[in-house]
Design a protein around this motif. Structure first.
Motif, PDB file in Angstrom:
ATOM      1  N   ASP A 189       0.828  -1.202   0.000  1.00  0.00           N
ATOM      2  CA  ASP A 189       0.000   0.000   0.000  1.00  0.00           C
ATOM      3  C   ASP A 189       0.871   1.265   0.000  1.00  0.00           C
ATOM      4  O   ASP A 189       2.096   1.192  -0.074  1.00  0.00           O
ATOM      5  CB  ASP A 189      -0.938  -0.013   1.213  1.00  0.00           C
ATOM      6  N   GLU A 190       0.251   2.413   0.139  1.00  0.00           N
ATOM      7  CA  GLU A 190       0.921   3.705   0.032  1.00  0.00           C
ATOM      8  C   GLU A 190       2.151   3.802   0.947  1.00  0.00           C
ATOM      9  O   GLU A 190       2.090   3.498   2.142  1.00  0.00           O
ATOM     10  CB  GLU A 190      -0.064   4.830   0.373  1.00  0.00           C
ATOM     11  N   ASN A 191       3.273   4.217   0.365  1.00  0.00           N
ATOM     12  CA  ASN A 191       4.540   4.441   1.090  1.00  0.00           C
ATOM     13  C   ASN A 191       5.079   3.187   1.789  1.00  0.00           C
ATOM     14  O   ASN A 191       5.945   3.291   2.663  1.00  0.00           O
ATOM     15  CB  ASN A 191       4.380   5.552   2.140  1.00  0.00           C
ATOM     16  N   SER A 192       4.599   2.029   1.437  1.00  0.00           N
ATOM     17  CA  SER A 192       5.073   0.812   2.094  1.00  0.00           C
ATOM     18  C   SER A 192       6.243   0.197   1.323  1.00  0.00           C
ATOM     19  O   SER A 192       6.517   0.557   0.176  1.00  0.00           O
ATOM     20  CB  SER A 192       3.936  -0.205   2.217  1.00  0.00           C
ATOM     21  N   ARG A 203       0.477   4.617  -3.837  1.00  0.00           N
ATOM     22  CA  ARG A 203       1.431   5.641  -4.269  1.00  0.00           C
ATOM     23  C   ARG A 203       2.718   5.573  -3.436  1.00  0.00           C
ATOM     24  O   ARG A 203       2.678   5.401  -2.214  1.00  0.00           O
ATOM     25  CB  ARG A 203       0.774   7.024  -4.118  1.00  0.00           C
ATOM     26  N   ASN A 204       3.865   5.677  -4.132  1.00  0.00           N
ATOM     27  CA  ASN A 204       5.194   5.672  -3.503  1.00  0.00           C
ATOM     28  C   ASN A 204       5.584   4.333  -2.876  1.00  0.00           C
ATOM     29  O   ASN A 204       6.555   4.266  -2.112  1.00  0.00           O
ATOM     30  CB  ASN A 204       5.310   6.768  -2.436  1.00  0.00           C
ATOM     31  N   ALA A 244       0.251   2.002  -9.226  1.00  0.00           N
ATOM     32  CA  ALA A 244       0.029   3.328  -8.645  1.00  0.00           C
ATOM     33  C   ALA A 244       1.212   4.226  -9.017  1.00  0.00           C
ATOM     34  O   ALA A 244       2.296   3.728  -9.342  1.00  0.00           O
ATOM     35  CB  ALA A 244      -0.122   3.226  -7.125  1.00  0.00           C
ATOM     36  N   PRO A 245       1.030   5.540  -8.965  1.00  0.00           N
ATOM     37  CA  PRO A 245       2.107   6.463  -9.343  1.00  0.00           C
ATOM     38  C   PRO A 245       3.307   6.400  -8.395  1.00  0.00           C
ATOM     39  O   PRO A 245       3.192   6.028  -7.222  1.00  0.00           O
ATOM     40  CB  PRO A 245       1.426   7.843  -9.262  1.00  0.00           C
ATOM     41  N   ASN A 246       4.478   6.750  -8.939  1.00  0.00           N
ATOM     42  CA  ASN A 246       5.718   6.918  -8.165  1.00  0.00           C
ATOM     43  C   ASN A 246       6.151   5.641  -7.435  1.00  0.00           C
ATOM     44  O   ASN A 246       6.755   5.705  -6.370  1.00  0.00           O
ATOM     45  CB  ASN A 246       5.571   8.064  -7.151  1.00  0.00           C
ATOM     46  N   THR A 247       5.826   4.498  -7.996  1.00  0.00           N
ATOM     47  CA  THR A 247       6.241   3.234  -7.376  1.00  0.00           C
ATOM     48  C   THR A 247       7.594   2.808  -7.933  1.00  0.00           C
ATOM     49  O   THR A 247       7.960   3.148  -9.056  1.00  0.00           O
ATOM     50  CB  THR A 247       5.203   2.135  -7.618  1.00  0.00           C
ATOM     51  N   LYS A 248       8.331   2.024  -7.121  1.00  0.00           N
ATOM     52  CA  LYS A 248       9.680   1.612  -7.502  1.00  0.00           C
ATOM     53  C   LYS A 248       9.863   0.120  -7.248  1.00  0.00           C
ATOM     54  O   LYS A 248       9.370  -0.411  -6.245  1.00  0.00           O
ATOM     55  CB  LYS A 248      10.733   2.391  -6.707  1.00  0.00           C
ATOM     56  N   ASN A 305       1.070  -0.459 -15.131  1.00  0.00           N
ATOM     57  CA  ASN A 305      -0.293  -0.187 -15.576  1.00  0.00           C
ATOM     58  C   ASN A 305      -0.475   1.267 -15.990  1.00  0.00           C
ATOM     59  O   ASN A 305       0.263   2.162 -15.536  1.00  0.00           O
ATOM     60  CB  ASN A 305      -1.292  -0.519 -14.460  1.00  0.00           C
ATOM     61  N   LYS A 306      -1.471   1.502 -16.827  1.00  0.00           N
ATOM     62  CA  LYS A 306      -1.821   2.867 -17.188  1.00  0.00           C
ATOM     63  C   LYS A 306      -2.228   3.624 -15.926  1.00  0.00           C
ATOM     64  O   LYS A 306      -3.032   3.147 -15.124  1.00  0.00           O
ATOM     65  CB  LYS A 306      -2.987   2.858 -18.190  1.00  0.00           C
ATOM     66  N   GLY A 307      -1.642   4.789 -15.721  1.00  0.00           N
ATOM     67  CA  GLY A 307      -1.920   5.571 -14.513  1.00  0.00           C
ATOM     68  C   GLY A 307      -0.833   5.470 -13.477  1.00  0.00           C
ATOM     69  O   GLY A 307      -0.766   6.289 -12.550  1.00  0.00           O
ATOM     70  N   ALA A 308       0.062   4.475 -13.617  1.00  0.00           N
ATOM     71  CA  ALA A 308       1.173   4.336 -12.672  1.00  0.00           C
ATOM     72  C   ALA A 308       2.319   5.232 -13.141  1.00  0.00           C
ATOM     73  O   ALA A 308       3.420   4.769 -13.481  1.00  0.00           O
ATOM     74  CB  ALA A 308       1.612   2.876 -12.582  1.00  0.00           C
ATOM     75  N   SER A 309       2.052   6.526 -13.150  1.00  0.00           N
ATOM     76  CA  SER A 309       3.004   7.496 -13.707  1.00  0.00           C
ATOM     77  C   SER A 309       4.269   7.586 -12.859  1.00  0.00           C
ATOM     78  O   SER A 309       4.253   7.340 -11.643  1.00  0.00           O
ATOM     79  CB  SER A 309       2.337   8.877 -13.794  1.00  0.00           C
ATOM     80  N   ASN A 310       5.371   7.930 -13.533  1.00  0.00           N
ATOM     81  CA  ASN A 310       6.675   8.122 -12.879  1.00  0.00           C
ATOM     82  C   ASN A 310       7.158   6.890 -12.116  1.00  0.00           C
ATOM     83  O   ASN A 310       7.882   6.999 -11.123  1.00  0.00           O
ATOM     84  CB  ASN A 310       6.631   9.330 -11.934  1.00  0.00           C
ATOM     85  N   SER A 311       6.755   5.715 -12.542  1.00  0.00           N
ATOM     86  CA  SER A 311       7.226   4.484 -11.902  1.00  0.00           C
ATOM     87  C   SER A 311       8.619   4.136 -12.417  1.00  0.00           C
ATOM     88  O   SER A 311       8.998   4.476 -13.538  1.00  0.00           O
ATOM     89  CB  SER A 311       6.262   3.329 -12.190  1.00  0.00           C
ATOM     90  N   ARG A 312       9.377   3.421 -11.578  1.00  0.00           N
ATOM     91  CA  ARG A 312      10.744   3.038 -11.925  1.00  0.00           C
ATOM     92  C   ARG A 312      10.921   1.551 -11.646  1.00  0.00           C
ATOM     93  O   ARG A 312      10.573   1.080 -10.559  1.00  0.00           O
ATOM     94  CB  ARG A 312      11.769   3.836 -11.103  1.00  0.00           C
ATOM     95  N   ALA A 313      11.493   0.824 -12.599  1.00  0.00           N
ATOM     96  CA  ALA A 313      11.728  -0.615 -12.418  1.00  0.00           C
ATOM     97  C   ALA A 313      13.088  -0.975 -12.992  1.00  0.00           C
ATOM     98  O   ALA A 313      13.463  -0.517 -14.079  1.00  0.00           O
ATOM     99  CB  ALA A 313      10.632  -1.435 -13.091  1.00  0.00           C
TER     100      ALA A 313
END
Length: 479
Positions: free
Chosen positions: A290-293, A318-319, A347-351, A375-383
């Motif tokens: 989940d968020e920030n986890s 997110r994150n 989600a956005p900003n996920t790594k 996924n679409k909407g997971a903007s700025n993700s990094r893998a």
């Protein structure tokens, strides 16, 4: 067939599954062969009755049995499995041991096996809690007072379904449903034993906790289920240990791990799998972040003849971030180690970061199968994915099957893969400095997996080091 021992012909089940994969038999014929193998509604009802389960759990098992028959056979199931003789597998073995929280009350012959593995000493010095599973049931459960005072729940699923039914029902097989693939359905049908851990909000467990699973008899099926729920702002490091003595016949392992990291939570899950060479290992592992986890997987897949392990994380907040560090060892002709990781960015900003290290010799086969999906909407993700294979002889084989699905233009996905032979130049360099060939080979192999070794607790890094050195003796590489 008694409540203590229930058997099926798993050989027939696997053969029928492989034949169905290639459309060689009809759905009706598959059903007939599965029923004749001993896998039937009455078998499931007997297991559920023996465990005194609520009605909803019996319904879940029976639904999973239906799904097992209907779902297609996974592509990663190799046809070589239909050459094995694993008939009349005991899928439920009730140990002749009463459950206890006092190590001294465990029978001598069982305790001696755990003693050789160093489990009691590790618990005293290092662990905050331990659940030990022998055959199909937990035999030992001890959670230190420090954890109990903080409200941490740690027990077997059999206890959790009775004492905390709402909590258990809310999470059990929700992230890894029986409908996911055929052998997830088989797990849901037969699950027995395992560990349930719940960490309350704001609680950070400073010492790791452990679940240790032992296959105690040949021709046994083990289907333990591990469920870890880390509530908001909490931290836990869970260590999973797997072992089995050497048998004359095969045993079958189809376990499952589900991790739930709530907002701002952090879960680290470490596995040291050292099954004997006569174990077929399926291990279904998945986490929600989940968020920030943060979710960290560290996997040492050393033993077993055939192993299929793919730690996966769904980054749905997110994150959120996740790492997966996996090392596999295929050390004998015919060994098949199928591993990899899956990262789903939702989600956005996920790594995410995946590091896979495969070592093979004596004709072993390593296979990497990985998935990164944005996924679409997971903007700025990094893998980032790195898959390295080290082959120590000409007979060994390594295959890499990466799969990236990117539906968000603002994301960044990187993948690199390398396949190495043992470097004669490096070996020559070390030997010129007075290091013997055997020790030099060992140093190069351990250096190859250094990224993963440094993530392990000291006690487990030492054990992993020792096991790899022992395996390298087959090359004549370590004195």
């Amino acid at each position: 067939m008694t409540d203590e021992r229930l058997s099926v012909d798993i050989n027939e089940i696997i053969n029928a599954s492989i034949e169905a994969k290639y459309d060689r038999i009809s759905q009706l014929e598959f059903h007939r062969r599965v029923v004749e193998s001993g896998l039937s509604r009455s078998t499931i009802e007997t297991i559920s009755k023996a465990k005194k389960e609520p009605e909803w759990m019996l319904r879940l098992r029976l639904k999973a049995l239906e799904l097992f028959e209907k779902l297609p056979t996974p592509n990663w199931l190799p046809e070589v499995l239909n050459t094995l003789n694993i008939s009349n597998l005991e899928l439920y073995v009730k140990p002749d041991i009463e459950r206890t929280d006092n190590w001294d009350e465990i029978p001598k012959e069982v305790k001696e096996y755990y003693d050789k593995l160093g489990i009691p000493e590790s618990e005293k010095k290092f662990l905050g809690g331990l659940v030990a599973v022998f055959e199909s049931e937990p035999i030992y459960n001890n959670v230190k007072q420090e954890l109990q005072k903080k409200g941490v729940i740690m027990m077997s699923p059999e206890e959790a379904v009775q004492k905390y039914p709402d909590l258990f029902k809310a999470y059990f097989m929700k992230i890894f449903p029986a409908s996911d693939h055929k052998f997830a359905a088989l797990h849901a049908t037969f699950w027995s034993g395992g560990v349930v851990v719940y960490v309350p909000k704001g609680v950070k467990i400073t010492n790791p906790v452990e679940g240790f699973f032992v296959i105690g008899t040949e021709m046994e099926g083990q289907f333990e289920h591990t469920l870890v729920v880390a509530d908001e702002d909490s931290y836990i490091h869970f260590i999973e240990g797997c072992s089995a003595p050497q048998f004359k016949n095969f045993s079958f392992h189809d376990g499952m791990v589900e991790l739930y990291a709530k907002k701002n939570a952090h879960i680290k899950f470490t596995t040291i799998q050292n099954w004997s060479k006569d174990v077929i290992n399926f291990n279904n592992k998945r986490a929600w972040a989940d968020e920030n986890s943060t979710v960290e997987w560290v996997e040492g897949s050393l033993g077993s003849k055939y192993s299929f392990v793919y730690p996966s994380t769904i980054l749905r907040g997110r994150n959120a971030s996740s790492t997966s560090l996996v090392v596999t060892l295929a050390s004998s002709e015919g060994d098949w180690k199928d591993s990899g990781s899956k990262m789903i960015h939702a989600a956005p900003n996920t790594k995410s970061r995946v590091i896979n290290k495969n070592i093979g010799f004596n004709g072993g086969i390593n296979v990497y199968r990985g998935l990164v999906k944005v996924n679409k909407g997971a903007s700025n993700s990094r893998a980032f994915v790195k898959c390295d294979s080290l082959m120590l002889d000409e007979k060994t084989k390594a295959y890499t099957f990466p799969h990236n699905q990117v539906f968000e233009d603002s994301s960044e996905v990187a993948h690199e893969a390398h396949t190495f032979r043992m470097s004669e130049d490096q070996l020559f360099y070390l030997m010129n400095r007075g290091i013997g060939e055997k020790e030099a080979t060992s140093m190069l192999v351990l250096g190859f997996i250094d990224e993963i070794m440094k993530e392990l607790p000291f006690e487990y890094a030492t054990m992993l080091n020792k096991v790899i050195r022992l395996e390298l003796e087959k090359l004549g590489a370590v004195a």
